[in-house]
Motif scaffolding. Sequence first.
Motif, PDB file in Angstrom:
ATOM      1  N   SER A 166       0.882  -1.170   0.000  1.00  0.00           N
ATOM      2  CA  SER A 166       0.000   0.000   0.000  1.00  0.00           C
ATOM      3  C   SER A 166       0.918   1.217   0.000  1.00  0.00           C
ATOM      4  N   GLU A 174       0.551  -3.712   5.573  1.00  0.00           N
ATOM      5  CA  GLU A 174       0.840  -2.643   4.610  1.00  0.00           C
ATOM      6  C   GLU A 174       0.729  -3.137   3.165  1.00  0.00           C
ATOM      7  N   CYS A 175      -0.422  -3.751   2.862  1.00  0.00           N
ATOM      8  CA  CYS A 175      -0.612  -4.219   1.496  1.00  0.00           C
ATOM      9  C   CYS A 175      -2.057  -4.047   1.045  1.00  0.00           C
ATOM     10  N   LEU A 176      -2.225  -4.137  -0.258  1.00  0.00           N
ATOM     11  CA  LEU A 176      -3.541  -4.127  -0.888  1.00  0.00           C
ATOM     12  C   LEU A 176      -3.755  -5.484  -1.543  1.00  0.00           C
ATOM     13  N   TYR A 186      -2.021   3.751  -4.167  1.00  0.00           N
ATOM     14  CA  TYR A 186      -3.251   4.540  -4.191  1.00  0.00           C
ATOM     15  C   TYR A 186      -3.424   5.229  -5.543  1.00  0.00           C
ATOM     16  N   GLU A 211      -7.699  -3.336   1.842  1.00  0.00           N
ATOM     17  CA  GLU A 211      -6.458  -2.811   2.412  1.00  0.00           C
ATOM     18  C   GLU A 211      -6.213  -3.495   3.750  1.00  0.00           C
ATOM     19  N   ASP A 212      -4.965  -3.918   3.938  1.00  0.00           N
ATOM     20  CA  ASP A 212      -4.536  -4.550   5.178  1.00  0.00           C
ATOM     21  C   ASP A 212      -3.463  -3.662   5.796  1.00  0.00           C
ATOM     22  N   PRO A 213      -3.862  -2.738   6.712  1.00  0.00           N
ATOM     23  CA  PRO A 213      -2.894  -1.796   7.271  1.00  0.00           C
ATOM     24  C   PRO A 213      -1.792  -2.467   8.086  1.00  0.00           C
ATOM     25  N   HIS A 216     -10.974  -1.021   0.802  1.00  0.00           N
ATOM     26  CA  HIS A 216     -10.490   0.253   0.267  1.00  0.00           C
ATOM     27  C   HIS A 216     -11.410   0.673  -0.884  1.00  0.00           C
TER      28      HIS A 216
END
Length: 187
Positions: free
Chosen positions: A67, A95-97, A72, A90-92, A140
Amino acid sequence: MSTLTVAPSIGAEMMQHLVESAGAAREPAADMADLAEVIRTLMAVEARRDTRVRLGGNLFDAVITSSGPEAYAVVALMDALQGGCGPVIEDPENECLYWLVPPGAAGQWAPHSHAVCLGAPHTITLPSLNRTMPPGPYWHRPSASDRLVPTGPLREALAQLRPEPTPHAALEARLGICSTSFGGHRG
């Protein structure tokens, strides 16, 4: 009104053939287990519960990128190309999409320096439909029943905008598989 009549012996033969070709009485058709799994999954997601699903099959595969600003920008580009981007989770924490792409994409995905595509036997957890913010993975771009993210335009946008860091090493550590198993050539 006319009715179709079948001679008793022909009717009995047809019935016997159907019975024999149907298999064991208590044995479900091979595709019924998959159908039941899909129905349970859809009911759970509709009930607003996080749901773990198997990639591949008839649902979707997942392209995984980092991400961040470049990723974005890819979402914004896909918004423009698709009139609204297909589903992206989104996986905060990691840190990936996760871009939900058509099923079978993993089998056709050539190695990419900024993305990995996974299908069966891997799984993914779909957030409940109402989760659009952290904590935890969230939509997202919400899932819409009429589209997935097309792999061709996504692949081109990722090559152009190059989201960093690449997901290969992190996935290799998390999944415990060699990066070449999922097209993990970097470069």
